[in-house]
Design a protein around this motif. Structure first.
Motif, mmCIF file in Angstrom:
data_model
loop_
_atom_site.group_PDB
_atom_site.id
_atom_site.type_symbol
_atom_site.label_atom_id
_atom_site.label_comp_id
_atom_site.label_asym_id
_atom_site.label_seq_id
_atom_site.Cartn_x
_atom_site.Cartn_y
_atom_site.Cartn_z
ATOM 1 N N SER A 9 0.842 -1.194 0.000
ATOM 2 C CA SER A 9 0.000 0.000 0.000
ATOM 3 C C SER A 9 0.875 1.240 0.000
ATOM 4 C CB SER A 9 -0.885 0.015 1.257
ATOM 5 O OG SER A 9 -0.067 0.170 2.413
ATOM 6 N N PHE A 10 0.262 2.397 -0.198
ATOM 7 C CA PHE A 10 1.000 3.659 -0.098
ATOM 8 C C PHE A 10 1.633 3.777 1.282
ATOM 9 C CE2 PHE A 10 -1.780 6.105 -3.378
ATOM 10 C CZ PHE A 10 -1.075 5.533 -4.417
ATOM 11 N N ALA A 11 0.916 3.354 2.309
ATOM 12 C CA ALA A 11 1.446 3.439 3.676
ATOM 13 C C ALA A 11 2.699 2.579 3.828
ATOM 14 C CB ALA A 11 0.374 3.023 4.683
ATOM 15 N N ASP A 12 2.690 1.376 3.260
ATOM 16 C CA ASP A 12 3.869 0.503 3.327
ATOM 17 C C ASP A 12 5.062 1.126 2.607
ATOM 18 O OD1 ASP A 12 2.436 -1.473 4.702
ATOM 19 O OD2 ASP A 12 1.921 -2.547 2.844
ATOM 20 N N ILE A 13 4.807 1.650 1.420
ATOM 21 C CA ILE A 13 5.879 2.281 0.650
ATOM 22 C C ILE A 13 6.418 3.490 1.404
ATOM 23 C CG2 ILE A 13 6.381 3.574 -1.476
ATOM 24 C CD1 ILE A 13 4.380 1.613 -2.879
ATOM 25 N N ALA A 14 5.522 4.303 1.944
ATOM 26 C CA ALA A 14 5.937 5.490 2.706
ATOM 27 C C ALA A 14 6.806 5.101 3.896
ATOM 28 C CB ALA A 14 4.707 6.268 3.177
ATOM 29 N N ARG A 15 6.386 4.096 4.626
ATOM 30 C CA ARG A 15 7.136 3.636 5.796
ATOM 31 C C ARG A 15 8.531 3.159 5.389
ATOM 32 N NH1 ARG A 15 3.083 1.820 8.082
ATOM 33 N NH2 ARG A 15 2.858 -0.077 6.872
ATOM 34 N N ASN A 16 8.620 2.403 4.311
ATOM 35 C CA ASN A 16 9.906 1.898 3.836
ATOM 36 C C ASN A 16 10.842 3.013 3.382
ATOM 37 O OD1 ASN A 16 9.202 -0.760 4.328
ATOM 38 N ND2 ASN A 16 8.449 -1.102 2.254
ATOM 39 N N SER A 25 1.134 9.294 -2.158
ATOM 40 C CA SER A 25 -0.117 9.505 -2.877
ATOM 41 C C SER A 25 0.001 10.660 -3.866
ATOM 42 C CB SER A 25 -1.244 9.778 -1.875
ATOM 43 O OG SER A 25 -2.447 10.045 -2.541
ATOM 44 N N SER A 26 0.565 11.773 -3.414
ATOM 45 C CA SER A 26 0.726 12.940 -4.289
ATOM 46 C C SER A 26 1.593 12.620 -5.498
ATOM 47 C CB SER A 26 1.345 14.108 -3.518
ATOM 48 O OG SER A 26 0.447 14.583 -2.543
ATOM 49 N N ARG A 33 6.781 15.259 -7.605
ATOM 50 C CA ARG A 33 7.691 14.479 -8.443
ATOM 51 C C ARG A 33 8.854 13.990 -7.591
ATOM 52 N NH1 ARG A 33 6.931 15.459 -14.240
ATOM 53 N NH2 ARG A 33 4.698 15.796 -14.271
ATOM 54 N N SER A 34 9.019 12.711 -7.520
ATOM 55 C CA SER A 34 10.141 12.118 -6.811
ATOM 56 C C SER A 34 10.483 10.807 -7.502
ATOM 57 C CB SER A 34 9.789 11.845 -5.351
ATOM 58 O OG SER A 34 10.746 10.999 -4.755
ATOM 59 N N HIS A 35 11.667 10.766 -8.087
ATOM 60 C CA HIS A 35 12.077 9.535 -8.756
ATOM 61 C C HIS A 35 12.138 8.378 -7.751
ATOM 62 C CE1 HIS A 35 13.797 6.955 -11.756
ATOM 63 N NE2 HIS A 35 14.770 6.645 -10.922
ATOM 64 N N ARG A 36 12.585 8.674 -6.541
ATOM 65 C CA ARG A 36 12.699 7.633 -5.510
ATOM 66 C C ARG A 36 11.327 7.037 -5.189
ATOM 67 N NH1 ARG A 36 13.986 7.429 0.633
ATOM 68 N NH2 ARG A 36 12.773 9.327 0.747
ATOM 69 N N ILE A 37 10.318 7.884 -5.022
ATOM 70 C CA ILE A 37 8.972 7.393 -4.718
ATOM 71 C C ILE A 37 8.379 6.683 -5.927
ATOM 72 C CG2 ILE A 37 6.599 8.059 -4.141
ATOM 73 C CD1 ILE A 37 7.820 10.297 -2.378
ATOM 74 N N GLN A 38 8.521 7.272 -7.112
ATOM 75 C CA GLN A 38 8.009 6.638 -8.325
ATOM 76 C C GLN A 38 8.662 5.270 -8.526
ATOM 77 O OE1 GLN A 38 7.069 10.740 -10.771
ATOM 78 N NE2 GLN A 38 8.703 9.497 -11.493
ATOM 79 N N SER A 39 9.947 5.172 -8.245
ATOM 80 C CA SER A 39 10.657 3.899 -8.378
ATOM 81 C C SER A 39 10.121 2.857 -7.405
ATOM 82 C CB SER A 39 12.157 4.087 -8.155
ATOM 83 O OG SER A 39 12.711 4.860 -9.187
ATOM 84 N N ALA A 40 9.843 3.276 -6.180
ATOM 85 C CA ALA A 40 9.318 2.346 -5.176
ATOM 86 C C ALA A 40 7.927 1.842 -5.556
ATOM 87 C CB ALA A 40 9.286 3.013 -3.805
ATOM 88 N N ILE A 41 7.086 2.740 -6.064
ATOM 89 C CA ILE A 41 5.742 2.331 -6.504
ATOM 90 C C ILE A 41 5.875 1.355 -7.668
ATOM 91 C CG2 ILE A 41 3.569 3.099 -7.546
ATOM 92 C CD1 ILE A 41 4.016 5.814 -6.067
ATOM 93 N N LEU A 52 5.356 2.977 -15.873
ATOM 94 C CA LEU A 52 4.202 3.315 -15.044
ATOM 95 C C LEU A 52 3.763 4.765 -15.229
ATOM 96 C CD1 LEU A 52 2.274 2.116 -12.941
ATOM 97 C CD2 LEU A 52 3.893 2.832 -11.178
ATOM 98 N N PHE A 53 4.745 5.669 -15.404
ATOM 99 C CA PHE A 53 4.473 7.096 -15.539
ATOM 100 C C PHE A 53 5.133 7.638 -16.818
ATOM 101 C CE2 PHE A 53 4.999 6.176 -10.931
ATOM 102 C CZ PHE A 53 3.698 6.413 -10.502
ATOM 103 N N PRO A 54 4.776 7.151 -17.997
ATOM 104 C CA PRO A 54 5.491 7.529 -19.223
ATOM 105 C C PRO A 54 5.456 9.021 -19.528
ATOM 106 C CG PRO A 54 3.456 6.382 -19.767
ATOM 107 C CD PRO A 54 3.647 6.271 -18.273
ATOM 108 N N GLU A 55 4.396 9.691 -19.127
ATOM 109 C CA GLU A 55 4.269 11.125 -19.398
ATOM 110 C C GLU A 55 5.260 11.959 -18.588
ATOM 111 O OE1 GLU A 55 1.869 10.250 -15.807
ATOM 112 O OE2 GLU A 55 2.141 9.228 -17.713
#
Length: 65
Positions: A9-16, A25-26, A33-41, A52-55
């Motif tokens: 979940s977003f919560a799990d990713i955030a915690r990690n 979520s944002s 924009r965060s490559h680190r967060i996008q990479s984790a998702i 996942l986010f080609p645009e």
């Protein structure tokens, strides 16, 4: 959502990552924009941020500013 089916979940990713769930979520909806967060998702969904986010990426796979 696909994350739930992947067992996370977003919560799990955030915690990690040590960030807030709101940050994850944002980022997922393009408000942040965060490559680190996008990479984790993307990793949680067994894909890449570019797929996942080609645009959000140039053809050379660098994040657009």
């Amino acid at each position: 959502m696909k994350l739930r089916l992947a067992g996370t979940s977003f919560a799990d990713i955030a915690r990690n990552l040590g960030v807030t769930r709101t940050s994850v979520s944002s980022c997922s909806i393009g408000r942040g924009r965060s490559h680190r967060i996008q990479s984790a998702i993307a990793k949680a969904l067994s894909t890449t941020p570019q797929e996942l986010f080609p645009e959000r990426y140039e053809k050379d796979h660098l994040m657009k500013s």
